[in-house]
Design a protein around this motif. Structure first.
Motif, PDB file in Angstrom:
ATOM      1  N   ALA A   1       0.829  -1.204   0.000  1.00  0.00           N
ATOM      2  CA  ALA A   1       0.000   0.000   0.000  1.00  0.00           C
ATOM      3  C   ALA A   1       0.867   1.258   0.000  1.00  0.00           C
ATOM      4  CB  ALA A   1      -0.931  -0.017   1.212  1.00  0.00           C
ATOM      5  N   VAL A   2       1.949   1.241   0.780  1.00  0.00           N
ATOM      6  CA  VAL A   2       2.850   2.406   0.840  1.00  0.00           C
ATOM      7  C   VAL A   2       3.510   2.641  -0.516  1.00  0.00           C
ATOM      8  CG1 VAL A   2       5.006   3.267   1.831  1.00  0.00           C
ATOM      9  CG2 VAL A   2       3.279   2.231   3.309  1.00  0.00           C
ATOM     10  N   THR A   3       3.937   1.570  -1.166  1.00  0.00           N
ATOM     11  CA  THR A   3       4.565   1.685  -2.487  1.00  0.00           C
ATOM     12  C   THR A   3       3.589   2.265  -3.507  1.00  0.00           C
ATOM     13  OG1 THR A   3       6.037  -0.182  -2.052  1.00  0.00           O
ATOM     14  CG2 THR A   3       5.674   0.399  -4.365  1.00  0.00           C
ATOM     15  N   ALA A   4       2.361   1.764  -3.491  1.00  0.00           N
ATOM     16  CA  ALA A   4       1.349   2.259  -4.421  1.00  0.00           C
ATOM     17  C   ALA A   4       1.038   3.726  -4.161  1.00  0.00           C
ATOM     18  CB  ALA A   4       0.085   1.414  -4.302  1.00  0.00           C
ATOM     19  N   LEU A   5       0.963   4.100  -2.896  1.00  0.00           N
ATOM     20  CA  LEU A   5       0.664   5.496  -2.566  1.00  0.00           C
ATOM     21  C   LEU A   5       1.800   6.408  -3.022  1.00  0.00           C
ATOM     22  CD1 LEU A   5      -1.297   7.464  -1.265  1.00  0.00           C
ATOM     23  CD2 LEU A   5      -0.174   7.044   0.938  1.00  0.00           C
TER      24      LEU A   5
END
Length: 315
Positions: A107-111
């Motif tokens: 999720a952090v990477t996508a954000l």
């Protein structure tokens, strides 16, 4: 009054589809796949048991199915974040513990990629929180987060609450055996072997880093249930987030209901959230698991750990 923030989480929260709709939250689905089977085997989307019932799912595992799980794809995360930005309302995404899944990092990477697409600054704030817990405990946690949202907390205030509250969420759960947890890499082989040789029911919990740990053993399901009830009685603290407990089960509804009845006499006003352990966690624990989750003292506190260890030694 319009909400000051939106809530997003993943399907490991073990909500029902009706609860998701009623609460007005976004739930991102994990998937599960049984590779090498000509018909696909036990594969599907963790859609909160809409396309396949809990009994059908766990019966397949009991009959030998061994599916593996995958977190939401980068595309799923990015689409969800873009939709959150378009809503104009700040959003908090609560991810399954990084100690047992790559969902938080995903999720952090996508954000980060979404942020880059918008020139380095998000038009609408989005926050990702590592719950450091999962399944029934995540169910308890998200219910409380929804209440905080409805009380008017901003996204920033909700994040601050969550980063402390996750350490007040207590978990104890029983599995019939440890083989599935070992296959998924959640516990060492040596631990699984010892549990099998002793023919006992392991009781597990979450460490502070979100990984799993064995906190005890019990001979038989009823004794395990009594130990779970004792753990609740010893450490629950209704002054933190109210008289509430979450109980989940993996296709053993009667056991979950029995545990709820054991806890009820201790507090007449006790609110019980009952949930079915979803496919994502179910792939790793198998049928027969049940869990007890509640609010209590800060698990980072040495006094709590001393009391817990003293209690374990006495029993």
């Amino acid at each position: 009054m319009a909400t000051k923030c939106n809530i997003m989480t993943d399907s490991c929260c073990d909500f029902s589809p009706e609860e998701v709709e009623q609460a007005g939250i976004t739930c991102l689905s994990f998937t599960y796949t049984e590779a090498g089977k000509p018909d696909g085997g036990l594969s599907g989307v963790d859609d909160l048991f809409q396309s396949r019932s809990a009994h059908e799912f766990y019966s397949a595992i009991e009959n030998g199915a061994c599916p593996m799980t995958s977190q939401p794809s980068q595309m799923v995360y990015e689409e969800a974040f873009e939709k959150a930005i378009a809503s104009g309302v700040p959003t908090v995404h609560f991810a399954l513990s990084s100690g047992i899944s790559g969902a938080y990092n995903g999720a952090v990477t996508a954000l980060d990629r979404v942020r880059e697409k918008h020139g380095g600054t998000l038009p609408t704030p989005i926050y990702v929180v590592d719950c450091l817990i999962g399944s029934t405990t995540q169910n308890l946690f998200i219910h409380a987060a929804i209440e905080k949202r409805d009380q008017g907390l901003t996204a920033e205030e909700l994040v601050a609450w969550a980063e402390d509250a996750r350490f007040h969420a207590h978990t104890i759960f029983m599995v019939d055996n440890l083989d599935a947890l070992h296959r998924g890499g959640r516990i060492p082989k040596s631990v699984a072997v010892v549990g099998g040789l002793l023919d006992v029911k392991p009781l597990l919990t979450f460490n502070l880093d979100g990984s799993l740990a064995i906190m005890g053993m019990a001979r038989g399901r009823r004794k395990a249930m009594r130990k779970m009830a004792e753990f609740y009685e010893d450490f629950h603290d209704s002054s933190y987030e109210g008289h509430v407990v979450a109980i989940g089960d993996a296709d053993c509804v009667a056991d979950g209901d029995s545990l709820a009845r054991m806890l009820k006499p201790t507090e007449h006003e006790l609110k019980v959230y009952r949930s079915s352990i979803g496919p994502t966690i179910g792939c790793h624990v198998g049928p027969g698991m049940y869990s007890c989750c509640f609010w209590g003292p800060d698990r980072r506190d040495d006094k709590y750990n001393d009391a817990k260890n003293k209690g374990k030694a006495a029993k």
